[in-house]
Design an enzyme around this catalytic site. Structure first.
Site, mmCIF file in Angstrom:
data_model
loop_
_atom_site.group_PDB
_atom_site.id
_atom_site.type_symbol
_atom_site.label_atom_id
_atom_site.label_comp_id
_atom_site.label_asym_id
_atom_site.label_seq_id
_atom_site.Cartn_x
_atom_site.Cartn_y
_atom_site.Cartn_z
ATOM 1 N N LYS A 126 0.897 -1.249 0.045
ATOM 2 C CA LYS A 126 -0.073 0.148 0.097
ATOM 3 C C LYS A 126 0.799 1.219 0.068
ATOM 4 O O LYS A 126 2.000 1.111 0.400
ATOM 5 C CB LYS A 126 -0.980 0.164 1.232
ATOM 6 C CG LYS A 126 -2.237 0.797 1.247
ATOM 7 C CD LYS A 126 -3.326 0.062 0.443
ATOM 8 C CE LYS A 126 -4.438 0.898 0.163
ATOM 9 N NZ LYS A 126 -5.693 0.184 -0.333
ATOM 10 N N ASP A 166 -6.904 4.363 -4.373
ATOM 11 C CA ASP A 166 -7.502 4.345 -3.109
ATOM 12 C C ASP A 166 -8.303 5.560 -2.719
ATOM 13 O O ASP A 166 -8.593 6.454 -3.832
ATOM 14 C CB ASP A 166 -6.786 3.748 -2.046
ATOM 15 C CG ASP A 166 -7.229 3.232 -0.852
ATOM 16 O OD1 ASP A 166 -7.690 2.006 -0.700
ATOM 17 O OD2 ASP A 166 -7.736 4.045 0.076
HETATM 18 P P1 NDP Z 1 -13.072 7.938 -2.801
HETATM 19 O O1 NDP Z 1 -11.987 8.775 -2.670
HETATM 20 O O2 NDP Z 1 -13.631 7.736 -4.339
HETATM 21 O O3 NDP Z 1 -14.347 8.117 -1.877
HETATM 22 C C1 NDP Z 1 -14.023 8.344 -0.562
HETATM 23 C C2 NDP Z 1 -15.371 8.540 0.131
HETATM 24 O O4 NDP Z 1 -15.390 8.511 1.292
HETATM 25 C C3 NDP Z 1 -15.826 10.095 -0.139
HETATM 26 O O5 NDP Z 1 -17.280 10.281 -0.176
HETATM 27 C C4 NDP Z 1 -15.101 10.932 1.182
HETATM 28 O O6 NDP Z 1 -15.876 12.082 1.382
HETATM 29 C C5 NDP Z 1 -15.449 9.684 2.064
HETATM 30 N N1 NDP Z 1 -14.391 9.899 3.049
HETATM 31 C C6 NDP Z 1 -13.057 9.800 3.064
HETATM 32 N N2 NDP Z 1 -12.472 9.882 4.050
HETATM 33 C C7 NDP Z 1 -13.261 10.431 5.129
HETATM 34 C C8 NDP Z 1 -13.164 10.822 6.386
HETATM 35 N N3 NDP Z 1 -12.059 10.681 7.202
HETATM 36 N N4 NDP Z 1 -14.260 10.852 7.133
HETATM 37 C C9 NDP Z 1 -15.612 10.910 6.420
HETATM 38 N N5 NDP Z 1 -15.580 10.449 5.244
HETATM 39 C C10 NDP Z 1 -14.515 10.334 4.467
HETATM 40 O O7 NDP Z 1 -12.490 6.530 -2.398
HETATM 41 P P2 NDP Z 1 -13.094 4.995 -2.724
HETATM 42 O O8 NDP Z 1 -14.343 4.987 -2.755
HETATM 43 O O9 NDP Z 1 -12.004 4.334 -3.555
HETATM 44 O O10 NDP Z 1 -12.563 4.454 -1.030
HETATM 45 C C11 NDP Z 1 -13.241 4.249 0.186
HETATM 46 C C12 NDP Z 1 -13.251 3.173 0.965
HETATM 47 O O11 NDP Z 1 -12.836 1.925 0.269
HETATM 48 C C13 NDP Z 1 -11.509 3.472 1.557
HETATM 49 O O12 NDP Z 1 -11.590 2.861 2.807
HETATM 50 C C14 NDP Z 1 -10.957 2.358 0.515
HETATM 51 O O13 NDP Z 1 -9.817 2.110 1.390
HETATM 52 C C15 NDP Z 1 -11.811 1.189 0.425
HETATM 53 N N6 NDP Z 1 -11.388 0.513 -0.692
HETATM 54 C C16 NDP Z 1 -11.526 1.277 -2.026
HETATM 55 C C17 NDP Z 1 -11.032 0.225 -3.076
HETATM 56 C C18 NDP Z 1 -11.241 0.835 -4.641
HETATM 57 O O14 NDP Z 1 -10.756 0.179 -5.498
HETATM 58 N N7 NDP Z 1 -11.155 2.212 -4.854
HETATM 59 C C19 NDP Z 1 -10.917 -1.072 -3.096
HETATM 60 C C20 NDP Z 1 -10.896 -1.657 -1.731
HETATM 61 C C21 NDP Z 1 -11.335 -0.874 -0.710
HETATM 62 P P3 NDP Z 1 -15.080 13.499 0.920
HETATM 63 O O15 NDP Z 1 -15.030 13.485 -0.369
HETATM 64 O O16 NDP Z 1 -15.729 14.537 1.796
HETATM 65 O O17 NDP Z 1 -13.623 13.147 1.314
HETATM 66 O O1 2IT Z 2 -7.996 -1.535 -0.831
HETATM 67 C C1 2IT Z 2 -8.027 -1.905 -1.820
HETATM 68 O O2 2IT Z 2 -8.060 -3.080 -1.869
HETATM 69 C C2 2IT Z 2 -7.850 -0.792 -2.822
HETATM 70 N N1 2IT Z 2 -7.661 0.115 -2.724
HETATM 71 C C3 2IT Z 2 -7.588 -1.570 -4.462
HETATM 72 C C4 2IT Z 2 -6.213 -2.000 -4.743
HETATM 73 C C5 2IT Z 2 -5.796 -2.466 -6.014
HETATM 74 O O3 2IT Z 2 -4.495 -2.713 -6.100
HETATM 75 O O4 2IT Z 2 -6.761 -2.632 -6.954
#
Ligand code: NDP
Ligand code: 2IT
Length: 444
Positions: A126, A166
């Site tokens: 990561k 992420d």
């Molecule tokens: P994005 O940046 O696309 O979206 C993040 C969302 O979460 C936004 O709505 C953001 O609001 C909100 N958010 C972020 N930080 C905070 C905080 N401290 N408090 C409240 N709301 C918060 O990220 P993703 O959708 O990609 O990721 C969301 C989660 O999923 C994370 O935990 C990530 O690690 C996990 N994840 C992502 C993957 C991926 O493929 N993208 C895969 C697996 C897991 P705001 O815009 O106001 O910051």
């Molecule tokens: O938390 C996760 O699994 C991710 N943000 C996606 C990682 C990836 O390599 O696609």
């Protein structure tokens, strides 16, 4: 003191000031204790748990860039290459002001077991930075990404370490990072995933985490005699994971009534309008308050509050520790049937225990959100064979992978008599494969 407790204590002491890393270490190691006890002599002799909890490599670097006013800004970049026992390091990059080494280590540690559960050959890593893309111009984001890659490129490669997105890293950022990697190395290779479709990206990668979450939720509900059809679902977040979780939940017959960001949340009893959400978040980069302003049926509330809404299934899709003990009490008193984690470690340890003790079926992140990294691995396969698969082909493989993850968890729960404690089942199944690969490769 048991071997597990000794290692938790030692690693916690050696790595002060990393509470999120300590939290995942506790959760994972306590729940695999039953496997460790059965192999204690060998594991102790080989210091297996100590090796697994120490990253193979941690890289920290300076990221200077120039803002639109001509001012030089300096951020910190990280890449933690945690474990390569079963494949090249794989895991996302997070750009968010809260990023520090403890956050990247918690995410990297979780990623080891998640990637193992996918059944695909990817190790755990990561990275990220405390850079905040919010409010920055496209030029500033590009300048930051290019400077970040000026150091990162030395440490990654299609067979070494393959980053992806992420929080705060989506298609735009991956594009700038990829362009700079290619410029520095002259290599057109699958070094990043989540790429655009015109330059090596996979169909369905954008949707994969959210869709995968729902394919997994479908399995969880089925195993407990329920289905998504007609259910009310609450979702937190409004980013990549939340958006496509909402889309797939609706396709599977559920009504999704909430979404949120870090400033507030929306309750929309008619159901979230995904087309409007995508336009607001992906195209115009606005806030949930703007969604509410454009959707007459939606109520906007400042602050936290999604879990105060009555529903059947909770899908936290924003960030770590967003579901605390008070939220867990709301979820129980609102008679939720299940909580399935879309974000990484969105539920505190105390809240997880409370939910499980009170009969809420609990789907852990490292299984439930593995669809994103799984399709990333499928993107790597397509890049290696220099071919593209259709959306249906990738989506079908994703659905099969999520089904298979649930089956592995059930098998582990049965083998080690864990009932429907899917947290334990996921940790055990993920751990067993990595432990066997590490043992086979000697003391490295
Ligand atoms: P994005 O940046 O696309 O979206 C993040 C969302 O979460 C936004 O709505 C953001 O609001 C909100 N958010 C972020 N930080 C905070 C905080 N401290 N408090 C409240 N709301 C918060 O990220 P993703 O959708 O990609 O990721 C969301 C989660 O999923 C994370 O935990 C990530 O690690 C996990 N994840 C992502 C993957 C991926 O493929 N993208 C895969 C697996 C897991 P705001 O815009 O106001 O910051
Ligand atoms: O938390 C996760 O699994 C991710 N943000 C996606 C990682 C990836 O390599 O696609």
């Amino acid at each position: 003191m048991s071997y597990v407790d000794e290692v938790i204590e030692q690693i916690t002491k050696e790595n002060p000031g990393e509470p999120e890393f300590h939290q995942t270490l506790n959760e994972v190691y306590k729940s695999i204790e039953v496997v460790v006890d059965a192999n204690e002599e060998q594991y102790r002799k080989d210091a297996l748990l100590e090796r697994l909890a120490n990253p193979e490599r941690q890289i920290k670097f300076r990221v200077p860039w120039v803002d639109d006013e001509g001012q030089v800004q300096v951020n910190t970049g990280y890449r933690v290459q945690f474990n390569s026992a079963i494949g090249p390091y794989k895991g996302g990059l997070r750009f968010h002001p809260s990023v520090n080494i403890g956050i990247i280590k918690f995410l990297g540690f979780e990623q080891i077991f998640k990637n193992s559960l996918t059944g695909l050959p990817i190790g755990g890593g990561k990275g990220g930075s405390n850079f905040d893309p919010k409010g920055k111009s496209d030029r500033e984001v590009m300048a930051f990404c290019q400077s970040f890659m000026n150091e990162l490129y030395r440490h990654i490669g299609q067979d070494q370490d393959v980053p992806a997105g992420d929080i705060g890293v989506g298609g735009r950022e991956i594009g700038y990072l990829y362009g700079q990697y290619k410029r520095l190395t002259k290599q057109y290779e699958g070094v990043l995933t989540g790429k655009g479709l015109t330059y090596g990206g996979s169909l369905a990668r954008t949707e994969a985490t959210g869709y995968g979450l729902l394919y997994f939720t479908r399995e969880v509900l089925k195993a407990n005699g329920e289905s998504l059809d007609g259910k009310t679902v609450t979702v937190s977040g409004s980013g990549n994971v939340a958006t496509y979780a909402i889309e797939k939940a609706q396709q599977l017959g559920a009504n999704v009534v909430t979404a949120s960001d870090s400033t507030g949340w929306v309750y929309d009893p008619e159901g979230i309008d995904v087309a409007l959400l995508k336009d607001i978040k992906e195209v115009r980069r606005l806030r949930m308050s703007d969604y509410a302003a454009e959707k007459p049926s939606a109520e906007y509330h400042e602050g936290k509050g999604v879990w105060s809404v009555e529903a059947d299934v909770a899908l936290p899709c924003a960030t770590q520790n967003e579901v605390d003990i008070d939220d867990a009490k709301n979820i129980v008193s609102n008679n939720y049937f299940a909580l399935v984690e879309g974000a990484n470690m969105p539920t505190t340890l105390e809240a997880t225990k409370y939910l499980q003790d009170n009969g809420v079926v609990f789907g852990p992140a490292k299984a439930a959100n593995a669809g994103g990294v799984a399709v990333s691995a499928l993107e790597m396969s397509q890049n290696s064979e220099r071919l593209h698969w259709t959306f249906e082909e990738v989506d079908n493989k994703l659905a099969n992978i999520m089904q298979n993850i649930f089956k592995q968890i059930e098998d582990s729960c049965n083998k080690y008599e864990q009932g429907n404690d899917y947290v334990a089942g996921a940790n055990i199944a993920g751990f067993e494969k990595v432990a066997e690969a590490m043992q086979a490769q000697g003391i490295v």
